[in-house]
Design a protein around this motif. Structure first.
Motif, PDB file in Angstrom:
ATOM      1  N   CYS A   1       5.259  24.468   4.272  1.00 37.75           N
ATOM      2  CA  CYS A   1       5.741  25.839   4.047  1.00 37.75           C
ATOM      3  C   CYS A   1       4.603  26.841   4.234  1.00 37.75           C
ATOM      4  N   ALA A   2       3.407  26.480   3.766  1.00 39.82           N
ATOM      5  CA  ALA A   2       2.247  27.362   3.944  1.00 39.82           C
ATOM      6  C   ALA A   2       1.925  27.533   5.428  1.00 39.82           C
ATOM      7  N   LEU A   3       2.042  26.458   6.207  1.00 38.18           N
ATOM      8  CA  LEU A   3       1.798  26.568   7.654  1.00 38.18           C
ATOM      9  C   LEU A   3       2.846  27.462   8.318  1.00 38.18           C
ATOM     10  N   ALA A   4       4.092  27.337   7.889  1.00 34.95           N
ATOM     11  CA  ALA A   4       5.152  28.195   8.438  1.00 34.95           C
ATOM     12  C   ALA A   4       4.908  29.653   8.064  1.00 34.95           C
ATOM     13  N   LEU A   5       4.482  29.896   6.829  1.00 32.61           N
ATOM     14  CA  LEU A   5       4.177  31.254   6.378  1.00 32.61           C
ATOM     15  C   LEU A   5       2.989  31.831   7.151  1.00 32.61           C
ATOM     16  N   SER A   6       1.993  30.993   7.436  1.00 37.25           N
ATOM     17  CA  SER A   6       0.844  31.478   8.206  1.00 37.25           C
ATOM     18  C   SER A   6       1.268  31.844   9.626  1.00 37.25           C
TER      19      SER A   6
ATOM     20  N   GLU B   1       0.877  -1.173   0.000  1.00 42.35           N
ATOM     21  CA  GLU B   1       0.000   0.000   0.000  1.00 42.35           C
ATOM     22  C   GLU B   1       0.912   1.221   0.000  1.00 42.35           C
ATOM     23  N   VAL B   2       0.820   2.019  -1.045  1.00 43.36           N
ATOM     24  CA  VAL B   2       1.743   3.126  -1.266  1.00 43.36           C
ATOM     25  C   VAL B   2       1.073   4.443  -0.906  1.00 43.36           C
ATOM     26  N   ILE B   3       1.687   5.168   0.024  1.00 44.38           N
ATOM     27  CA  ILE B   3       1.251   6.535   0.303  1.00 44.38           C
ATOM     28  C   ILE B   3       2.185   7.467  -0.456  1.00 44.38           C
ATOM     29  N   LYS B   4       1.753   8.680  -0.659  1.00 45.27           N
ATOM     30  CA  LYS B   4       2.578   9.651  -1.375  1.00 45.27           C
ATOM     31  C   LYS B   4       3.895   9.878  -0.632  1.00 45.27           C
ATOM     32  N   HIS B   5       4.942  10.139  -1.376  1.00 45.15           N
ATOM     33  CA  HIS B   5       6.259  10.431  -0.818  1.00 45.15           C
ATOM     34  C   HIS B   5       6.181  11.692   0.043  1.00 45.15           C
ATOM     35  N   TRP B   6       7.010  11.768   1.063  1.00 40.31           N
ATOM     36  CA  TRP B   6       6.970  12.894   2.001  1.00 40.31           C
ATOM     37  C   TRP B   6       7.208  14.239   1.329  1.00 40.31           C
ATOM     38  N   VAL B   7       7.828  14.264   0.170  1.00 41.54           N
ATOM     39  CA  VAL B   7       8.111  15.532  -0.503  1.00 41.54           C
ATOM     40  C   VAL B   7       6.816  16.268  -0.860  1.00 41.54           C
ATOM     41  N   THR B   8       5.701  15.537  -0.990  1.00 41.54           N
ATOM     42  CA  THR B   8       4.428  16.186  -1.305  1.00 41.54           C
ATOM     43  C   THR B   8       3.915  17.030  -0.140  1.00 41.54           C
ATOM     44  N   LEU B   9       4.441  16.792   1.064  1.00 38.46           N
ATOM     45  CA  LEU B   9       4.027  17.569   2.233  1.00 38.46           C
ATOM     46  C   LEU B   9       4.803  18.874   2.387  1.00 38.46           C
ATOM     47  N   VAL B  10       5.838  19.081   1.595  1.00 35.98           N
ATOM     48  CA  VAL B  10       6.660  20.292   1.733  1.00 35.98           C
ATOM     49  C   VAL B  10       5.857  21.567   1.456  1.00 35.98           C
ATOM     50  N   PRO B  11       5.107  21.685   0.345  1.00 32.58           N
ATOM     51  CA  PRO B  11       4.333  22.924   0.137  1.00 32.58           C
ATOM     52  C   PRO B  11       3.337  23.230   1.254  1.00 32.58           C
ATOM     53  N   PRO B  12       2.538  22.242   1.725  1.00 26.39           N
ATOM     54  CA  PRO B  12       1.632  22.586   2.822  1.00 26.39           C
ATOM     55  C   PRO B  12       2.371  22.971   4.109  1.00 26.39           C
TER      56      PRO B  12
ATOM     57  N   ALA C   1      -3.441  24.504   3.522  1.00 29.34           N
ATOM     58  CA  ALA C   1      -2.469  23.486   3.938  1.00 29.34           C
ATOM     59  C   ALA C   1      -3.159  22.253   4.511  1.00 29.34           C
ATOM     60  N   VAL C   2      -4.166  22.458   5.346  1.00 25.67           N
ATOM     61  CA  VAL C   2      -4.860  21.324   5.960  1.00 25.67           C
ATOM     62  C   VAL C   2      -5.605  20.517   4.898  1.00 25.67           C
ATOM     63  N   ILE C   3      -6.272  21.200   3.978  1.00 29.66           N
ATOM     64  CA  ILE C   3      -6.984  20.504   2.900  1.00 29.66           C
ATOM     65  C   ILE C   3      -6.002  19.728   2.037  1.00 29.66           C
TER      66      ILE C   3
END
Length: 178
Positions: free
Chosen positions: A44-49, A31-42, A77-79
Motif C-alpha cells: 500500500c505504501a508503494l502504491a501511495l508513493s 521453514e515458515v515465512i511470514k504470511h502474505w498479509v504482512t506484505l499488504v502495508p508495504p 516499504a523496501v525496508i
C-alpha cells in the motif's frame, strides 16, 4: 563459495541451513515465512508513493514535497519487505528456532524437550485468510522464543510440531497405556 561471498549472502538471505546441527542428525521439517498479509502495508505504501509521483505533475512549486514523501514511502516499504523476508521460523526434528533481523540478526532457539504448551491464536481476519500466531510456553523462566506472529496454516504447523514431539518420544501416548 568463498568466505566473503558467504558473509555477504548472510545479509540478503536468512540461510537457516547453516544453523543446523547436521553432524547430530538435525534436519529441517518446515521453514515458515511470514504470511502474505504482512506484505499488504508495504505494498500500500508503494502504491501511495506512486500516487505521489503522479501528483507531482500538477503540484506546481510543491512538487518536491510530494517527491520526498514518495521516496520516504518507498524506503519504508523496501525496508519493511526486507525485514519480512529475513524473518524465518524453523521446525526441525530436534528444536524450533527463529532467525530474524536484517543488519543485526537474532536467533532464538527452543529444544523440543522444553516445549510444554503451544497456543494458537487466530484473529477473525486470520481465520478468513489462513494465518495465526503461536505462543510457546516452555520450562524456562526467561525464553527468547515465545510469540511467532503471522504463521500461515497454523493448525497444520501445530500438528507438525506435535508429531515431532511424539515421534521423538518426548511425550507419552496416553491413549495406549503399556
Amino acid at each position: 563459495m568463498s568466505a566473503l561471498t558467504r558473509k555477504l549472502r548472510g545479509f540478503i538471505d536468512p540461510d537457516v541451513d547453516r544453523r543446523l546441527l547436521a553432524s547430530e542428525g538435525e534436519f529441517i521439517i518446515d521453514e515458515v515465512i511470514k504470511h502474505w498479509v504482512t506484505l499488504v502495508p508495504p505494498m500500500c505504501a508503494l502504491a501511495l508513493s506512486l500516487g505521489c509521483y503522479v501528483a507531482m505533475v500538477n503540484a506546481g512549486a510543491a512538487w518536491w514535497l510530494l517527491m520526498v514523501l514518495g521516496l520516504a514511502l518507498d524506503v519504508w516499504a523496501v525496508i519493511r519487505m526486507f525485514r519480512i523476508h529475513m524473518d524465518r521460523f524453523v521446525i526441525t526434528n530436534m528444536r524450533v528456532f527463529r532467525v530474524h533481523g536484517a543488519i543485526n540478526q537474532h536467533l532464538a532457539t527452543m529444544p523440543m524437550t522444553r516445549i510444554l504448551d503451544i497456543s494458537v491464536e487466530q484473529p477473525f481476519l486470520g481465520r478468513i485468510l489462513g494465518y495465526g500466531h503461536f505462543v510457546f510456553e516452555s520450562a524456562a523462566q526467561d525464553q527468547g522464543l515465545r510469540v511467532i506472529r503471522y504463521v500461515g496454516h497454523p493448525e497444520q504447523r501445530d500438528l507438525t510440531i506435535q508429531r515431532v514431539i511424539q515421534v521423538a518420544g518426548l511425550r507419552t501416548n496416553l491413549a495406549h497405556p503399556k
